[in-house]
Design an enzyme around this catalytic site. Structure first.
Site, short mmCIF file in Angstrom:
data_model
loop_
_atom_site.label_atom_id
_atom_site.label_comp_id
_atom_site.label_asym_id
_atom_site.label_seq_id
_atom_site.Cartn_x
_atom_site.Cartn_y
_atom_site.Cartn_z
N HIS A 1 71.46 79.34 174.47
CA HIS A 1 71.43 80.80 174.54
C HIS A 1 72.28 81.40 173.42
CE1 HIS A 1 69.27 81.32 178.43
NE2 HIS A 1 69.70 80.08 178.62
N TYR B 1 79.62 74.67 179.98
CA TYR B 1 80.03 75.91 179.32
C TYR B 1 81.41 75.74 178.70
CZ TYR B 1 76.25 78.46 181.72
OH TYR B 1 75.03 78.90 182.17
#
Length: 355
Positions: A63, A333
């Site tokens: 992303h 993440y």
């Protein structure tokens, strides 16, 4: 030599403590889904994301292309009964967030993205934070981190042909058949023509804890006030690469954009730790509040650029479940964030990159 006996005795006393710490660490690893048949690690998963395209130092590994968004969250009447989280009781909460495209190319055309992401940070007046990481798909691709990793690895080009090996994907689908359902959705689901009318789903389950200590398991979603309109695939081919960003700016210039935060409650027997299985639409739902976006900024120098939207950063009154995919997302993440921040500190950005 007698002087060494107390030291040896002290070491023996420390052995049970070390064993206990090791067992605790093992327990966390098991709960997070990091110990399995494949010995999967978050470093491996991030490495596969990096290998899916050309390197872009200083950007998110997945992303990568995004837009910063700013707004507020207003709780619905009675939302404070759902959870003791301050966000449900104070009048409004400032929101910093990000819309995103899939993939690791920050310069890819956003009008061709079948999947879109919405990440949010809600920071209440008592200093607590709630970070969400949602996507436009209604369920996750795989029930486990291992399945998701196998799918992504099978998509990588074979060095001999420069294309993915279809036999590898066949083997993945045989081992993780739930992935086929996700592939069918991605091929057939209509794509909204705007970020403003896209529904974003938190496919992982969480627990809301009220003032009496009662816990209820939920999945949440952001449901747009703007009416759905499907994109015309042929029309999108002629749109500029930043079509969605331009459309967002145009809409925000006219009026704020709104989404309702809806909680869907699990019923007995619903899968809590498997995000690849959606709960039936007949499950009880309630509106917990409304997100209002007032402006957007390019991520190059925007306030969302350096924020890690870890879905396990939660306020009191909201808790994660033992869903291994949820814990994997949090770990991945973190690894991605640390790698890009290290690249930035070492000056490894591409020439002319604005991140």
């Amino acid at each position: 030599m007698p002087a060494s006996r107390p030291q040896r005795g002290s070491l023996l006393l420390l052995l049970p403590i070390g064993l206990l710490l090791a067992l605790v660490a093992l327990g966390f690893a098991w709960a997070g889904g990091w110990i399995g048949d494949d010995g999967l690690t978050p470093q491996t998963m991030v490495g596969t994301a990096e290998a899916s395209g050309s390197p872009h130092p200083g950007f998110r590994r997945a992303h990568s292309k995004g837009i910063c968004i700013i707004g507020t969250f207003t709780p619905a009447p009675g939302a404070a009964q759902l959870s003791t989280a301050r966000v449900f009781s104070q009048a409004s909460t400032p929101v910093l967030g990000r819309f995103s495209n899939p993939g690791n190319d920050p310069y890819s055309p956003d009008n061709k993205a079948a999947v879109r992401g919405m990440a949010l940070q809600l920071k209440t007046d008592d200093g607590q934070e709630w970070r969400m990481a949602m996507n436009s798909f209604p369920f996750f691709a795989s029930s486990t981190p291992e399945g998701f990793q196998a799918m992504n690895a099978a998509k990588l080009p074979d060095p001999a042909t420069g294309k993915p090996d279809p036999e590898k994907m066949k083997a993945v689908l045989a081992r993780y058949p739930e992935i086929m359902k996700f592939m069918e959705w991605s091929k057939n689901a209509p794509v909204p023509d705007s970020l403003a009318n896209t529904r974003f789903n938190g496919v992982n389950a969480f627990r809301l804890i009220d003032a009496q200590g009662t816990q209820r398991t939920v999945r949440w979603s952001m449901r747009p006030h703007a009416p759905f309109a499907a994109a015309n695939p042929e029309q999108l081919k002629s749109e500029p690469r930043d079509y969605l960003a331009s459309d967002l700016d145009r809409r925000l210039a006219a009026a704020p954009l709104e989404w309702d935060l809806v909680m869907q409650f699990a019923a007995p027997g619903d899968p809590i730790e498997d995000p690849s299985k959606p709960w039936p639409d007949s499950r009880q739902e309630t509106k917990a509040g409304t997100l209002t976006l007032t402006r957007a900024e390019p991520q190059a120098a925007g306030p969302c650029r350096d924020l890690n939207f870890d879905p396990l950063i939660l306020p009191k009154g909201i808790a994660g479940t033992d869903d291994p995919v949820l814990h994997a997302r949090s770990s991945v993440y973190s690894v991605s964030f640390n790698r890009r921040e290290r690249e930035i500190s070492q000056g490894k950005l591409q020439n002319g990159s604005t991140r």
